[in-house]
Design a protein around this motif. Structure first.
Motif, PDB file in Angstrom:
ATOM      1  N   MET A   1       2.646  26.355 -70.140  1.00 33.14           N
ATOM      2  CA  MET A   1       3.025  27.676 -69.674  1.00 33.14           C
ATOM      3  C   MET A   1       4.286  27.574 -68.823  1.00 33.14           C
ATOM      4  O   MET A   1       4.526  26.575 -68.170  1.00 33.14           O
ATOM      5  N   ALA A   2       5.018  28.626 -68.815  1.00 25.53           N
ATOM      6  CA  ALA A   2       6.270  28.682 -68.070  1.00 25.53           C
ATOM      7  C   ALA A   2       6.022  29.123 -66.625  1.00 25.53           C
ATOM      8  O   ALA A   2       5.038  29.789 -66.328  1.00 25.53           O
ATOM      9  N   SER A   3       6.934  28.739 -65.772  1.00 32.08           N
ATOM     10  CA  SER A   3       6.904  29.213 -64.389  1.00 32.08           C
ATOM     11  C   SER A   3       7.749  30.470 -64.285  1.00 32.08           C
ATOM     12  O   SER A   3       8.780  30.583 -64.956  1.00 32.08           O
ATOM     13  N   VAL A   4       7.321  31.397 -63.475  1.00 30.71           N
ATOM     14  CA  VAL A   4       8.083  32.626 -63.266  1.00 30.71           C
ATOM     15  C   VAL A   4       8.353  32.812 -61.776  1.00 30.71           C
ATOM     16  O   VAL A   4       7.598  32.337 -60.927  1.00 30.71           O
ATOM     17  N   LEU A   5       9.452  33.480 -61.498  1.00 29.53           N
ATOM     18  CA  LEU A   5       9.772  33.886 -60.134  1.00 29.53           C
ATOM     19  C   LEU A   5       9.535  35.384 -60.040  1.00 29.53           C
ATOM     20  O   LEU A   5       9.913  36.142 -60.938  1.00 29.53           O
ATOM     21  N   ALA A   6       8.897  35.814 -58.989  1.00 21.72           N
ATOM     22  CA  ALA A   6       8.642  37.238 -58.779  1.00 21.72           C
ATOM     23  C   ALA A   6       9.065  37.621 -57.371  1.00 21.72           C
ATOM     24  O   ALA A   6       8.830  36.883 -56.412  1.00 21.72           O
ATOM     25  N   LYS A   7       9.718  38.765 -57.274  1.00 18.53           N
ATOM     26  CA  LYS A   7      10.106  39.314 -55.973  1.00 18.53           C
ATOM     27  C   LYS A   7       9.184  40.499 -55.699  1.00 18.53           C
ATOM     28  O   LYS A   7       9.146  41.450 -56.484  1.00 18.53           O
ATOM     29  N   ILE A   8       8.445  40.421 -54.610  1.00 14.79           N
ATOM     30  CA  ILE A   8       7.441  41.437 -54.289  1.00 14.79           C
ATOM     31  C   ILE A   8       7.850  42.168 -53.013  1.00 14.79           C
ATOM     32  O   ILE A   8       8.150  41.539 -51.997  1.00 14.79           O
ATOM     33  N   LYS A   9       7.858  43.487 -53.091  1.00 14.44           N
ATOM     34  CA  LYS A   9       8.212  44.336 -51.946  1.00 14.44           C
ATOM     35  C   LYS A   9       6.929  44.793 -51.262  1.00 14.44           C
ATOM     36  O   LYS A   9       6.054  45.369 -51.899  1.00 14.44           O
ATOM     37  N   ILE A  10       6.841  44.546 -49.957  1.00 13.85           N
ATOM     38  CA  ILE A  10       5.667  44.912 -49.171  1.00 13.85           C
ATOM     39  C   ILE A  10       6.100  45.904 -48.100  1.00 13.85           C
ATOM     40  O   ILE A  10       6.958  45.584 -47.270  1.00 13.85           O
ATOM     41  N   MET A  11       5.517  47.081 -48.125  1.00 16.12           N
ATOM     42  CA  MET A  11       5.857  48.110 -47.141  1.00 16.12           C
ATOM     43  C   MET A  11       4.766  48.168 -46.066  1.00 16.12           C
ATOM     44  O   MET A  11       3.582  48.293 -46.391  1.00 16.12           O
ATOM     45  N   PRO A  12       5.153  48.085 -44.788  1.00 14.14           N
ATOM     46  CA  PRO A  12       4.166  48.193 -43.708  1.00 14.14           C
ATOM     47  C   PRO A  12       3.729  49.647 -43.526  1.00 14.14           C
ATOM     48  O   PRO A  12       4.383  50.572 -44.001  1.00 14.14           O
ATOM     49  N   THR A  13       2.633  49.831 -42.802  1.00 14.76           N
ATOM     50  CA  THR A  13       2.097  51.176 -42.580  1.00 14.76           C
ATOM     51  C   THR A  13       2.977  52.008 -41.655  1.00 14.76           C
ATOM     52  O   THR A  13       2.968  53.229 -41.728  1.00 14.76           O
ATOM     53  N   SER A  14       3.744  51.339 -40.762  1.00 12.80           N
ATOM     54  CA  SER A  14       4.639  52.067 -39.859  1.00 12.80           C
ATOM     55  C   SER A  14       5.721  51.123 -39.347  1.00 12.80           C
ATOM     56  O   SER A  14       5.585  49.904 -39.443  1.00 12.80           O
ATOM     57  N   PRO A  15       6.794  51.688 -38.754  1.00 14.07           N
ATOM     58  CA  PRO A  15       7.848  50.826 -38.202  1.00 14.07           C
ATOM     59  C   PRO A  15       7.374  50.004 -36.998  1.00 14.07           C
ATOM     60  O   PRO A  15       8.010  49.024 -36.641  1.00 14.07           O
ATOM     61  N   GLU A  16       6.247  50.396 -36.386  1.00 12.19           N
ATOM     62  CA  GLU A  16       5.739  49.685 -35.215  1.00 12.19           C
ATOM     63  C   GLU A  16       5.034  48.376 -35.557  1.00 12.19           C
ATOM     64  O   GLU A  16       4.741  47.582 -34.666  1.00 12.19           O
ATOM     65  N   VAL A  17       4.746  48.139 -36.827  1.00 19.13           N
ATOM     66  CA  VAL A  17       4.074  46.895 -37.219  1.00 19.13           C
ATOM     67  C   VAL A  17       5.023  45.725 -36.945  1.00 19.13           C
ATOM     68  O   VAL A  17       6.184  45.760 -37.351  1.00 19.13           O
ATOM     69  N   ASP A  18       4.515  44.710 -36.242  1.00 17.43           N
ATOM     70  CA  ASP A  18       5.310  43.512 -35.920  1.00 17.43           C
ATOM     71  C   ASP A  18       5.662  42.783 -37.216  1.00 17.43           C
ATOM     72  O   ASP A  18       4.776  42.259 -37.907  1.00 17.43           O
ATOM     73  N   LYS A  19       6.954  42.746 -37.559  1.00 18.26           N
ATOM     74  CA  LYS A  19       7.355  42.172 -38.851  1.00 18.26           C
ATOM     75  C   LYS A  19       7.085  40.679 -38.947  1.00 18.26           C
ATOM     76  O   LYS A  19       6.764  40.172 -40.012  1.00 18.26           O
ATOM     77  N   GLU A  20       7.197  39.960 -37.830  1.00 19.82           N
ATOM     78  CA  GLU A  20       6.947  38.509 -37.885  1.00 19.82           C
ATOM     79  C   GLU A  20       5.469  38.220 -38.129  1.00 19.82           C
ATOM     80  O   GLU A  20       5.121  37.327 -38.907  1.00 19.82           O
ATOM     81  N   LYS A  21       4.587  38.985 -37.473  1.00 15.06           N
ATOM     82  CA  LYS A  21       3.148  38.793 -37.707  1.00 15.06           C
ATOM     83  C   LYS A  21       2.780  39.196 -39.129  1.00 15.06           C
ATOM     84  O   LYS A  21       1.947  38.552 -39.771  1.00 15.06           O
TER      85      LYS A  21
END
Length: 89
Positions: A1-21
């Motif tokens: 089987m081949a390997s694939v690269l996927a780019k996944i976009k994750i949206m937080p519930t609000s701007p107050e969510v700590d991005k590093e955590k």
């Protein structure tokens, strides 16, 4: 089987969510899904809102990235998950 690269976009519930955590939680979930994390970064959108992007490498398999998207959606601080790009590694 081949390997694939996927780019996944994750949206937080609000701007107050700590991005590093949030990125730490995303990385933990991805490691449990047995995929290689090739990149994890955030990108500002507007009004303090941001998106987290994960670039992963995985073996091609039935169902594609759907199981991974579902696992990421289980994180409390995540509003939505979407695979935005897929290519052969």
């Amino acid at each position: 089987m081949a390997s694939v690269l996927a780019k996944i976009k994750i949206m937080p519930t609000s701007p107050e969510v700590d991005k590093e955590k949030l990125k730490e939680k995303v990385k933990e979930v991805l490691e449990k899904e047995n995929v290689a994390v090739r990149g994890l970064f955030d990108e500002p959108l507007a009004f303090g809102l941001y998106a987290v992007y994960a670039v992963i490498e995985m073996e091609e398999r039935e169902g594609g990235t759907e199981p991974i998207e579902n696992a990421l959606s289980e994180i409390d601080e995540v509003e939505s998950v979407e695979t935005v790009e897929v290519s052969l590694a």
